[in-house]
Design a protein around this motif. Structure first.
Motif, short mmCIF file in Angstrom:
data_model
loop_
_atom_site.label_atom_id
_atom_site.label_comp_id
_atom_site.label_asym_id
_atom_site.label_seq_id
_atom_site.Cartn_x
_atom_site.Cartn_y
_atom_site.Cartn_z
N UNK A 1 0.85 -1.19 0.00
CA UNK A 1 0.00 0.00 0.00
C UNK A 1 0.88 1.24 0.00
N UNK A 2 0.71 2.07 -1.00
CA UNK A 2 1.50 3.29 -1.16
C UNK A 2 0.89 4.38 -0.27
N UNK A 3 1.24 4.31 1.01
CA UNK A 3 0.71 5.26 2.00
C UNK A 3 1.59 5.22 3.24
N UNK A 4 1.57 6.27 4.02
CA UNK A 4 2.32 6.27 5.28
C UNK A 4 1.75 5.26 6.28
N UNK A 5 2.62 4.71 7.09
CA UNK A 5 2.23 3.68 8.05
C UNK A 5 1.12 4.15 8.99
N UNK A 6 1.14 5.41 9.42
CA UNK A 6 0.11 5.86 10.36
C UNK A 6 -1.28 5.85 9.73
N UNK A 7 -1.37 6.15 8.44
CA UNK A 7 -2.68 6.13 7.76
C UNK A 7 -3.13 4.68 7.56
N UNK A 8 -2.20 3.81 7.18
CA UNK A 8 -2.53 2.39 7.00
C UNK A 8 -3.03 1.79 8.32
N UNK A 9 -2.30 2.06 9.39
CA UNK A 9 -2.66 1.53 10.72
C UNK A 9 -4.05 2.01 11.14
N UNK A 10 -4.27 3.33 11.02
CA UNK A 10 -5.57 3.88 11.43
C UNK A 10 -6.71 3.28 10.61
N UNK B 1 6.92 -1.06 6.94
CA UNK B 1 7.09 0.14 6.14
C UNK B 1 8.40 0.07 5.36
N UNK B 2 8.33 0.42 4.08
CA UNK B 2 9.52 0.43 3.23
C UNK B 2 9.46 1.61 2.28
N UNK B 3 10.40 1.67 1.36
CA UNK B 3 10.48 2.79 0.42
C UNK B 3 9.26 2.89 -0.49
N UNK B 4 8.66 1.75 -0.85
CA UNK B 4 7.53 1.74 -1.77
C UNK B 4 6.18 1.85 -1.06
N UNK C 1 -7.42 2.59 1.45
CA UNK C 1 -6.33 3.44 1.95
C UNK C 1 -5.83 4.35 0.83
N UNK C 2 -5.67 3.81 -0.35
CA UNK C 2 -5.21 4.61 -1.49
C UNK C 2 -6.18 5.76 -1.76
N UNK C 3 -7.46 5.50 -1.63
CA UNK C 3 -8.47 6.57 -1.84
C UNK C 3 -8.35 7.65 -0.77
N UNK C 4 -8.01 7.27 0.44
CA UNK C 4 -7.82 8.26 1.52
C UNK C 4 -6.64 9.16 1.20
N UNK C 5 -5.54 8.54 0.76
CA UNK C 5 -4.29 9.27 0.53
C UNK C 5 -4.39 10.16 -0.71
#
Length: 135
Positions: free
Chosen positions: A9-18, A93-96, A130-134
């Motif tokens: 998932x191309x998103x920051x960890x905090x958004x994915x977690x939430x 979490x990684x670069x991608x 998640x992608x739609x949120x970001x």
């Protein structure tokens, strides 16, 4: 037997977690072709309960799902137990983006391949949410 599904998932960890844990978000992504989650409550702590109402999209019949959290490492790991069945979700979490690995005990039926496909569809639904949120 253990089954694993995965999504990047191309998103920051905090958004994915939430998004994975917030009841309002769960209602938007915990869905398949045949069923949907219509109500969610989440007490995200060891010993806390994840409660979901899962209903058929076709006739409205459904059931209550209740699981107990057995391990939580914020932004890294969530594990819960429902009866004898254990589900472990790891966030890396990684670069991608964030890789989400979901490993669970297979039910006796349906087949392992059917279970893997269904769980992967739901995890893919989560990734789209998640992608739609970001974006």
């Amino acid at each position: 037997m253990k089954i694993t599904t995965q999504a990047l998932i191309d998103a920051p960890i905090d958004i994915v977690w939430r998004a994975f844990n917030a009841p309002a978000d769960i209602l938007k992504w915990d869905i398949s072709e045949d069923w949907q989650t219509t109500w969610a409550s989440n007490d995200l702590r060891i010993g806390g309960l994840l409660k979901l109402r899962i209903a058929s999209k076709h006739n409205g019949s459904g059931f209550d799902f209740v699981a107990t959290y057995t391990a939580i490492e914020p932004m890294r790991v969530i594990e819960w137990r429902e009866g004898d069945r254990v589900v472990r979700v790891e966030f890396k979490e990684g670069d991608a983006g964030v890789v989400v690995n979901q490993t669970f005990d297979a039910d006796p039926t349906p087949s392992v391949n059917e279970q893997r496909r269904e769980w992967q569809r739901v995890l893919d639904s989560f990734a789209r949410h998640v992608t739609a949120i970001v974006f």
